[in-house]
Design a protein around this motif. Sequence first.
Motif, short mmCIF file in Angstrom:
data_model
loop_
_atom_site.label_atom_id
_atom_site.label_comp_id
_atom_site.label_asym_id
_atom_site.label_seq_id
_atom_site.Cartn_x
_atom_site.Cartn_y
_atom_site.Cartn_z
N LYS B 37 20.12 13.40 108.08
CA LYS B 37 18.92 12.54 108.08
C LYS B 37 19.28 11.11 107.71
CE LYS B 37 15.17 15.73 107.43
NZ LYS B 37 14.68 16.72 106.47
N ALA B 38 20.21 10.96 106.76
CA ALA B 38 20.64 9.62 106.37
C ALA B 38 21.30 8.91 107.57
CB ALA B 38 21.61 9.68 105.19
N LEU B 39 22.01 9.67 108.39
CA LEU B 39 22.70 9.11 109.56
C LEU B 39 21.76 8.85 110.73
CD1 LEU B 39 25.98 11.17 110.13
CD2 LEU B 39 25.83 8.71 109.84
N ALA B 40 20.69 9.65 110.83
CA ALA B 40 19.88 9.71 112.04
C ALA B 40 18.86 8.58 112.12
CB ALA B 40 19.18 11.07 112.14
N ASP B 41 19.32 7.37 112.01
CA ASP B 41 18.44 6.21 112.08
C ASP B 41 19.21 5.08 112.77
OD1 ASP B 41 15.93 4.72 110.61
OD2 ASP B 41 17.71 3.44 110.72
N PRO B 42 18.61 4.46 113.79
CA PRO B 42 19.36 3.43 114.54
C PRO B 42 19.86 2.29 113.65
CG PRO B 42 17.27 3.95 115.63
CD PRO B 42 17.26 4.67 114.32
N ALA B 43 19.04 1.82 112.73
CA ALA B 43 19.47 0.70 111.88
C ALA B 43 20.65 1.13 111.00
CB ALA B 43 18.31 0.21 111.02
N ARG B 44 20.59 2.35 110.49
CA ARG B 44 21.68 2.81 109.61
C ARG B 44 22.97 3.05 110.40
NH1 ARG B 44 17.20 5.15 106.83
NH2 ARG B 44 17.50 7.28 107.56
#
Lengths: 126, 126
Positions: B37-44
């Motif tokens: 979930k921490a990885l699953a973000d375009p900005a991150r």
Amino acid sequence: MEYVGTALAEMTLPQISPLAGEPIDRADAERLAGVLKALADPARLRLLSLIQSAPDGEACVCDLTAPLGLSQPTVSHHLRILTEAGLLEREKRGVWAFYRLVPAAIGTIADLLTPPRKRATKKAPR
Amino acid sequence: MEYVGTALAEMTLPQISPLAGEPIDRADAERLAGVLKALADPARLRLLSLIQSAPDGEACVCDLTAPLGLSQPTVSHHLRILTEAGLLEREKRGVWAFYRLVPAAIGTIADLLTPPRKRATKKAPR
């Protein structure tokens, strides 16, 4: 054998890893984030794991509700998300749909998340 | 050199991959889902990519707001999520905190998502 419902053909994961040493663009980040979001759920990770460990590596909803302790609509919902992300493929046989992993899709994600030092060195000279 | 804020020491990723051929349990699925979930973000994902491609592989918030087009508080929020997941480590130097990737943590996730056929075959006989 007819596989239906898989979005693998349309799934265009980034060609460049976010760890490759050059910034990935917004579109690539959004595509990868979308597939990671499909993975980033405990029930869906357990579904993948249960299907992978099932005899012949395939399972139908009927096999999956009891071990997960979830209702059939909930399991179907999660299976649909995984199929739409290209991580599962779905084959209708009679009244049941059977699901199996798409190892190439999951392998591509693993490769994109492999830090450079673990990959074959293919760096262009500067 | 003092690294602060990293939760890597407390991060216990599953020992068994969801693709290993035996079902992972609920606790392992929740831990892995949390990091995904921490990885699953375009900005991150773009933040990881920008930090990885920065000179010396490190960057401070001040380097990251312009390329992402996001405010400093928003970038700081994303950096905190990545750090708490053990994917970044944070070093305070003077007034700035500098961030760099934790390749071992990301490599562990990649390994957990590598389909068995791509890994060394260590299957026990049935």
